[in-house]
Design a protein around this motif. Structure first.
Motif, PDB file in Angstrom:
ATOM      1  N   THR A   1      79.510  -1.744 -48.025  1.00 58.70           N
ATOM      2  CA  THR A   1      79.502  -2.892 -48.939  1.00 58.70           C
ATOM      3  C   THR A   1      78.163  -2.987 -49.664  1.00 58.70           C
ATOM      4  O   THR A   1      78.113  -3.124 -50.893  1.00 58.70           O
ATOM      5  CB  THR A   1      79.786  -4.198 -48.180  1.00 58.70           C
TER       6      THR A   1
ATOM      7  N   TRP B   1      85.757   3.072 -52.225  1.00 56.87           N
ATOM      8  CA  TRP B   1      84.839   2.566 -51.205  1.00 56.87           C
ATOM      9  C   TRP B   1      85.461   1.406 -50.430  1.00 56.87           C
ATOM     10  O   TRP B   1      85.164   1.226 -49.242  1.00 56.87           O
ATOM     11  CB  TRP B   1      83.503   2.168 -51.826  1.00 56.87           C
ATOM     12  N   ASN B   2      86.322   0.648 -51.060  1.00 54.47           N
ATOM     13  CA  ASN B   2      87.003  -0.435 -50.358  1.00 54.47           C
ATOM     14  C   ASN B   2      87.962   0.122 -49.303  1.00 54.47           C
ATOM     15  O   ASN B   2      88.102  -0.453 -48.224  1.00 54.47           O
ATOM     16  CB  ASN B   2      87.755  -1.339 -51.334  1.00 54.47           C
TER      17      ASN B   2
ATOM     18  N   ASN C   1      84.342 -11.943 -57.634  1.00 49.01           N
ATOM     19  CA  ASN C   1      83.065 -11.559 -57.032  1.00 49.01           C
ATOM     20  C   ASN C   1      82.149 -12.761 -56.827  1.00 49.01           C
ATOM     21  O   ASN C   1      81.393 -12.818 -55.854  1.00 49.01           O
ATOM     22  CB  ASN C   1      82.371 -10.486 -57.871  1.00 49.01           C
TER      23      ASN C   1
ATOM     24  N   ARG D   1      78.255  -1.902 -57.589  1.00 52.91           N
ATOM     25  CA  ARG D   1      79.312  -1.834 -58.603  1.00 52.91           C
ATOM     26  C   ARG D   1      79.657  -3.241 -59.095  1.00 52.91           C
ATOM     27  O   ARG D   1      79.915  -3.454 -60.277  1.00 52.91           O
ATOM     28  CB  ARG D   1      80.525  -1.104 -58.043  1.00 52.91           C
ATOM     29  N   ASN D   2      79.677  -4.200 -58.181  1.00 49.17           N
ATOM     30  CA  ASN D   2      79.937  -5.587 -58.578  1.00 49.17           C
ATOM     31  C   ASN D   2      78.830  -6.100 -59.501  1.00 49.17           C
ATOM     32  O   ASN D   2      79.112  -6.810 -60.478  1.00 49.17           O
ATOM     33  CB  ASN D   2      80.050  -6.498 -57.354  1.00 49.17           C
TER      34      ASN D   2
ATOM     35  N   TRP E   1      85.292   1.531 -56.940  1.00 48.44           N
ATOM     36  CA  TRP E   1      85.241   0.376 -56.042  1.00 48.44           C
ATOM     37  C   TRP E   1      86.382   0.456 -55.033  1.00 48.44           C
ATOM     38  O   TRP E   1      86.201   0.211 -53.845  1.00 48.44           O
ATOM     39  CB  TRP E   1      85.325  -0.919 -56.856  1.00 48.44           C
TER      40      TRP E   1
ATOM     41  N   ASN F   1      79.761  -1.086 -52.830  1.00 47.94           N
ATOM     42  CA  ASN F   1      80.541  -2.106 -53.532  1.00 47.94           C
ATOM     43  C   ASN F   1      79.674  -3.125 -54.269  1.00 47.94           C
ATOM     44  O   ASN F   1      79.970  -3.465 -55.416  1.00 47.94           O
ATOM     45  CB  ASN F   1      81.509  -2.802 -52.570  1.00 47.94           C
TER      46      ASN F   1
ATOM     47  N   TYR G   1      85.031   1.509 -62.673  1.00 50.25           N
ATOM     48  CA  TYR G   1      84.757   0.520 -61.623  1.00 50.25           C
ATOM     49  C   TYR G   1      85.942   0.422 -60.670  1.00 50.25           C
ATOM     50  O   TYR G   1      85.768   0.495 -59.454  1.00 50.25           O
ATOM     51  CB  TYR G   1      84.474  -0.847 -62.259  1.00 50.25           C
TER      52      TYR G   1
END
Length: 159
Positions: free
Chosen positions: A104, A139-140, A51, A111-112, A136, A108, A132
């Protein structure tokens, strides 16, 4: 027919969205599965490092460049309103801007940010890590599919 600089913008939009889709699909198909297979402390630490690296110039130029191209393409399409490809150009722009960039930012990145606060070595980090990865990754998949669909839409506008 799309010609001149408008043609070049559309080709660049298709390429940028396609490359972005490739990055997202790579994460969906094997990177996250590999990280999830590691012990939680190692998976968390690896994803935290990924990340940090992701906000470097190489990915950001492609990701933000795709979004910028989509904004320009949408504006130019509204101004010129071409006889052919209008729907495909506007659809491609919307897919990238909402389905990739918007997801994003809304799903995302938060969450990151939460993952960045986890201590990889803490025993109670395993549960949040599993959550996570699952959320994640979902959504990715959405943003990877949206970027791919945007790229296809731009290509269809050119045909």
């Amino acid at each position: 027919m799309i010609e001149g600089p408008y043609f070049v913008l559309t080709v660049l939009g298709a390429l940028a969205c396609g490359v972005t889709a490739g990055v997202f699909i790579t994460f969906s198909t094997f990177v996250m599965k590999g990280l999830a297979a590691l012990p939680p402390a190692q998976g968390i630490a690896a994803m935290q490092a990924i990340n940090v690296a992701a906000v470097g110039p190489a990915f950001m130029v492609v990701f933000l460049g795709a979004a910028a191209l989509c904004v320009v393409l949408a504006v130019v399409t509204f101004v010129l309103w071409p006889e052919q490809g209008t729907v495909e150009l506007l659809l491609g722009s919307a897919l990238q801007l909402v389905g990739a960039f918007g997801v994003t930012v809304a799903a995302n990145i938060p969450r990151n940010d939460a993952l960045a606060k986890l201590d990889p070595e803490a025993p109670d980090s395993a549960g949040p890590w599993r959550t996570y990865v699952s959320e994640w990754l979902m959504w990715n998949h959405v943003r990877g599919g949206a970027s791919l669909a945007a790229s296809v839409s731009f290509i269809l506008a050119l045909t």
